[in-house]
Every structure is written in C-alpha cells, then in structure tokens.
Design a protein around this motif. Structure first.
Motif: not given
Length: 128
Positions: A40-46, A89-95, A123-128
């Motif tokens: 996958i193309g990855v833009r961010r990981v939550v 919400g104990s959530t972080v985003t790694l860009s 864990l969620w992985v979001f594409g570009a």
C-alpha cells in the motif's frame, strides 16, 4: 506478527475492531515491534489504546519502518514520543512523508511511560 506478546494480548488484537482489546509486548524488553504486511501507499498510521479512564495518560516512543520484501526494513518515520490521553480518546496519528509506499509496515516501540511494554489497542493505516 510481533516481536513478542504477553498473556492473551496477541498482535491480532490490534486489528480486531475492538478498542477494548489490545496487543502488549513482553515486559521490560524494548525495543519491540508490531508488523503488518500489505502492499500500500501509506500517508498516516493511527494508533489507539483502550478508551477506559482506568488507563492513565502515557507516552509511547514509536518509530515506523517499511520494507518491500519483509526482510530488510528502512526508516519511514523517526522515533518520537506520542501521548495517549484517555480524555481525548487515547488516539495518536503518525504522519508519514508524502509518497511513502511500502509492502510491509513495522512499528517499533522503544519506550512507554505508563507500562513496561509496547501497547496498541487498534491500528489503522491510511493511504495517500
């Protein structure tokens, strides 16, 4: 796949859609890693931890690595501390940098101020 897990806190808990289950690595054994394989193309990981207020605010030090072949990993995002706060919400985003593409994604945990192990509820992985 993960470097380790303790008790019933297996890696599959990080992607089971249930925020109340989680992956937890072996205690006092940093660095630890959680590895997902997909092209996958990855833009961010939550990342999230359980939302229960029983979990205190904590920071986990995480870096992101990627690989085409699943054997040789390179750095996609350098190590940094991310704060997980139950009140938000104990959530972080790694860009990740624009244009990042990888077949295998590995999260490397090297510290946790709230426990002696790496922890991820979802864990969620979001594409570009």
């Amino acid at each position: 796949m993960a470097s380790s897990y303790t008790q019933s806190y297996a890696p599959g808990n990080a992607v089971d859609g249930n925020a109340n289950t989680y992956w937890e690595s072996a205690n006092s054994a940093f660095p630890q890693w959680l590895h997902l394989g997909s092209a996958i193309g990855v833009r961010r990981v939550v990342l999230t931890l359980p939302p229960a207020t029983a979990w205190a605010t904590r920071s986990q030090t995480v870096s992101v690595q990627g690989s085409i072949d699943g054997a040789s990993f390179g750095q996609l995002l350098g190590s940094a501390a991310y704060t997980f706060d139950p009140s938000s919400g104990s959530t972080v985003t790694l860009s990740l940098p624009a244009g990042t593409t990888t077949c295998h994604l590995r999260l490397v945990f090297t510290g946790n101020t709230g426990w002696l192990a790496g922890q991820v509820s979802e864990l969620w992985v979001f594409g570009a």
